[in-house]
Scaffold this motif. Structure first.
Motif, PDB file in Angstrom:
ATOM      1  N   LEU A   1       0.312  -1.990   0.046  1.00 27.64           N
ATOM      2  CA  LEU A   1      -0.051  -0.042   0.156  1.00 27.64           C
ATOM      3  C   LEU A   1       0.619   1.114  -0.214  1.00 27.64           C
ATOM      4  N   VAL A   2       1.606   1.158   0.759  1.00 27.06           N
ATOM      5  CA  VAL A   2       3.203   2.345   0.843  1.00 27.06           C
ATOM      6  C   VAL A   2       3.585   2.874  -0.509  1.00 27.06           C
ATOM      7  N   LEU A   3       4.307   1.992  -0.942  1.00 28.81           N
ATOM      8  CA  LEU A   3       4.357   2.077  -2.107  1.00 28.81           C
ATOM      9  C   LEU A   3       3.151   2.312  -3.650  1.00 28.81           C
ATOM     10  N   SER A   4       1.940   1.617  -3.477  1.00 31.35           N
ATOM     11  CA  SER A   4       1.445   2.497  -4.308  1.00 31.35           C
ATOM     12  C   SER A   4       1.331   3.413  -4.063  1.00 31.35           C
ATOM     13  N   PHE A   5       1.454   4.262  -3.282  1.00 33.06           N
ATOM     14  CA  PHE A   5       0.751   6.074  -2.871  1.00 33.06           C
ATOM     15  C   PHE A   5       1.678   6.768  -3.590  1.00 33.06           C
ATOM     16  N   PHE A   6       3.196   6.039  -3.408  1.00 32.30           N
ATOM     17  CA  PHE A   6       4.638   6.284  -3.885  1.00 32.30           C
ATOM     18  C   PHE A   6       4.116   6.049  -5.708  1.00 32.30           C
ATOM     19  N   GLY A   7       3.178   5.804  -6.343  1.00 35.26           N
ATOM     20  CA  GLY A   7       3.449   5.215  -7.637  1.00 35.26           C
ATOM     21  C   GLY A   7       4.344   3.999  -8.518  1.00 35.26           C
ATOM     22  N   ILE A   8       4.600   3.263  -7.223  1.00 30.57           N
ATOM     23  CA  ILE A   8       5.241   2.016  -7.601  1.00 30.57           C
ATOM     24  C   ILE A   8       3.915   0.781  -7.543  1.00 30.57           C
ATOM     25  N   ASN A   9       3.568   0.659  -8.820  1.00 28.84           N
ATOM     26  CA  ASN A   9       3.077  -0.448  -8.920  1.00 28.84           C
ATOM     27  C   ASN A   9       3.621  -2.335  -8.512  1.00 28.84           C
ATOM     28  N   VAL A  10       3.387  -2.939  -8.173  1.00 33.61           N
ATOM     29  CA  VAL A  10       3.729  -4.269  -7.622  1.00 33.61           C
ATOM     30  C   VAL A  10       2.815  -5.617  -8.488  1.00 33.61           C
ATOM     31  N   LEU A  11       2.178  -5.191  -8.226  1.00 32.17           N
ATOM     32  CA  LEU A  11       1.526  -6.000  -8.957  1.00 32.17           C
ATOM     33  C   LEU A  11       0.795  -5.916 -10.428  1.00 32.17           C
TER      34      LEU A  11
END
Length: 73
Positions: free
Chosen positions: A63-73
């Motif tokens: 979730l924190v990574l997605s806040f920075f625009g990094i989509n892991v999935l």
């Protein structure tokens, strides 16, 4: 030919003389069974709690990574 251990295990109930036929014997058997269930339950819940904690940390990190625009999935 049976092993000495097997013959000893077969004699143990005979030596107890119907321990579970008495109400106190039955109560003891129930208490021992409940203790075994509680012990196994504690071990299972300990493992489950760790798995839930790990899952929460991983999902929080994603979730924190997605806040920075990094989509892991």
């Amino acid at each position: 030919m049976s092993s000495p251990l097997a013959s000893t295990a077969a004699l143990v109930p005979m030596q107890l003389g119907g321990l579970l036929a008495q109400p106190l014997g039955q109560a003891l058997a129930v208490i021992v069974a409940v203790a075994i269930v509680v012990l196994v339950g504690r071990i299972a819940l300990k493992v489950a709690w760790r798995l839930v904690t790990i899952a929460a940390v991983v999902v929080g990190a994603l979730l924190v990574l997605s806040f920075f625009g990094i989509n892991v999935l």
